[in-house]
Design a protein around this motif. Sequence first.
Motif, mmCIF file in Angstrom:
data_model
loop_
_atom_site.group_PDB
_atom_site.id
_atom_site.type_symbol
_atom_site.label_atom_id
_atom_site.label_comp_id
_atom_site.label_asym_id
_atom_site.label_seq_id
_atom_site.Cartn_x
_atom_site.Cartn_y
_atom_site.Cartn_z
ATOM 1 N N GLN A 102 0.829 -1.200 0.000
ATOM 2 C CA GLN A 102 0.000 0.000 0.000
ATOM 3 C C GLN A 102 0.871 1.260 0.000
ATOM 4 N N PHE A 103 1.903 1.217 0.813
ATOM 5 C CA PHE A 103 2.798 2.379 0.856
ATOM 6 C C PHE A 103 3.459 2.611 -0.503
ATOM 7 N N ALA A 104 3.923 1.532 -1.107
ATOM 8 C CA ALA A 104 4.582 1.652 -2.412
ATOM 9 C C ALA A 104 3.625 2.209 -3.456
ATOM 10 N N GLY A 169 10.153 -7.346 -4.091
ATOM 11 C CA GLY A 169 10.206 -7.682 -5.510
ATOM 12 C C GLY A 169 8.838 -7.650 -6.163
ATOM 13 N N VAL A 170 7.844 -8.187 -5.477
ATOM 14 C CA VAL A 170 6.484 -8.162 -6.032
ATOM 15 C C VAL A 170 6.021 -6.716 -6.200
ATOM 16 N N CYS A 171 6.250 -5.905 -5.189
ATOM 17 C CA CYS A 171 5.846 -4.494 -5.269
ATOM 18 C C CYS A 171 6.572 -3.796 -6.416
ATOM 19 N N ASP A 177 4.562 -2.379 -13.785
ATOM 20 C CA ASP A 177 3.819 -3.173 -14.769
ATOM 21 C C ASP A 177 4.741 -4.126 -15.509
ATOM 22 N N LYS A 178 5.754 -4.604 -14.833
ATOM 23 C CA LYS A 178 6.675 -5.501 -15.512
ATOM 24 C C LYS A 178 6.362 -6.959 -15.212
ATOM 25 N N LEU A 179 5.199 -7.181 -14.596
ATOM 26 C CA LEU A 179 4.781 -8.556 -14.343
ATOM 27 C C LEU A 179 3.670 -8.980 -15.284
ATOM 28 N N SER A 183 -1.971 -5.574 -12.574
ATOM 29 C CA SER A 183 -1.085 -5.814 -11.441
ATOM 30 C C SER A 183 -1.636 -5.282 -10.128
ATOM 31 N N LEU A 184 -2.379 -4.201 -10.175
ATOM 32 C CA LEU A 184 -2.772 -3.530 -8.942
ATOM 33 C C LEU A 184 -3.497 -4.469 -7.977
ATOM 34 N N THR A 185 -4.419 -5.233 -8.489
ATOM 35 C CA THR A 185 -5.190 -6.099 -7.597
ATOM 36 C C THR A 185 -4.437 -7.379 -7.273
#
Lengths: 208, 208
Positions: A102-104, A169-171, A177-179, A183-185
């Motif tokens: 959330q912070f990120a 890493g996930v954040c 958007d490199k995953l 991505s947001l949800t």
Amino acid sequence: MARRKDHTHEQIQTLAIESLQQHLAEQPLGNMSLRKLAQRIGYSPGTLINVFGSYDQLLLSVNAATLDSLSAQLTLQPAAEQQENKQQPLQRLLAYGQSYLQFAEQNRYLWQLLFEHRLPEGEEVPDWQQQRIDGLFHTVEQALTQVAPQANAATVQQAARTIWASVHGVCSLSLDDKLFADSLTDAGAMIESLIRNYVMAWSNQADV
Amino acid sequence: MARRKDHTHEQIQTLAIESLQQHLAEQPLGNMSLRKLAQRIGYSPGTLINVFGSYDQLLLSVNAATLDSLSAQLTLQPAAEQQENKQQPLQRLLAYGQSYLQFAEQNRYLWQLLFEHRLPEGEEVPDWQQQRIDGLFHTVEQALTQVAPQANAATVQQAARTIWASVHGVCSLSLDDKLFADSLTDAGAMIESLIRNYVMAWSNQADV
DNA sequence: ACCTGAACACCGTTCAAGT
DNA sequence: ACCTGAACACCGTTCAAGT
């Protein structure tokens, strides 16, 4: 011309840092510069160099504040939930991970600066920065110790760092958007899956 | 003066990309510039802009090549081990993670550019880049499907991305020494712990 | 003592002018 | 048609000169 003395050095520092934070609330660092920042607060570029030493150190000062507010957001938990989670370290770790995400998301440009700003070439993450990071690790370690009281300190420390870096890493990839597209949800679900599964297997196996 | 035609546009592209790669083998991007690069290959800055469109797109070209060699290193496995691992998808995932770390360590400035270069402001990771990334995910998905044949595609996809992003996070923080002092050796252990524990718990729980 | 503003050595990009 | 090099609008940093 010269001799203004409208503000002390400390006040100029605060002015500059807050002005940059305000900018980073909406735009990436790349759209800002020492010169623009100086103009914004009504001083010359040279003054900011005088006060901070360099543009890089000004950025470091912002990162110090970012680490502090990140730390504040992570340790802040509603009182009711704290009560609830007293015996549920896994729940606390899950909440920790979501808070980090959330912070990120809510401070993406501050967050980018925190992790992508490189010191000119020398060494040394500054001491205060390492100490703040250690504090964040410590909270994770406490929860892990409750999950697996039999684990020794070194094992707990490594697991805490592993979880931390993984969530990071996930954040990181999610924000860029490199995953994947949505991505947001999904990032939240990935972090949940990550912590839940890792902690489960780790606690069953750690130092038994 | 003008009119050289010593090289075709394609040759100039190759010259510039290789020259930049050579630089990034030893130094960060920040020490390079379009002008220096142009001088290195004996052309004017304007020519490079003509050929690539912009400095940013030149950097994107280098990133394309980096993704390719990363992909090559990951899929490359000694023939003997491939045989051995045919029935051991977990071992393959572990090797995959270590290869990723190794690539990041051995190509840190290329790797930094790959993940920190932001497109000017627009959208769109280019198609070819997303396709290459999808290919890397696919290998992880294959291994996970072997580990948990009962899991459905969406679950496998999410787990693959989770593992990937987690390993990336450990590499990222480790390379920047933002985890702890002795990162070089410990990062490998963290990745091993991460993959092993996550896959173990995940395979026991996925869609049962 | 403090601050300025010009100067310095850069930067990516544009484009008229040469060949 | 292709490439150059000067010009443009920047950049972080330095420092003599003002108050």
